[in-house]
Design a protein around this motif. Structure first.
Motif: not given
Length: 86
Positions: A1-9, A20-23, A25-32
């Motif tokens: 399971t992948v977890c993505l968070d912007y702590p403080g939003s 923070t991205l956990s779970g 693989s390395g090299g993730a591409l962030y998109t809007c």
């Protein structure tokens, strides 16, 4: 399971926000992925958002199949109360 968070939003404009991205693989591409993405200044390699250069709003950011809402609030002006001494 992948977890993505912007702590403080939600964030105030100024500085930067790092996810923070956990779970995943390395090299993730962030998109809007919502209609206001042209107003979001984000490094696609790291997901770091330039809060000062981005417009206030709510954005959906995704990486490695996980998505999260990132909110940047507009600046607030505080006016001190007027005091009249008689």
């Amino acid at each position: 399971t992948v977890c993505l968070d912007y702590p403080g939003s939600p964030y105030c404009p100024g500085g930067s926000a790092t996810p923070t991205l956990s779970g995943g693989s390395g090299g993730a591409l962030y998109t809007c992925s919502n209609g206001a993405c042209s107003s979001l200044v984000m490094n696609p390699a790291t997901g770091e958002v330039d809060l000062a250069a981005s417009a206030p709003g709510t954005y959906t950011v995704c990486a490695s199949g996980a998505c999260v809402e990132l909110e940047i609030r507009p600046p607030v002006s505080l006016n001190p109360p007027s005091v009249s001494l008689s």
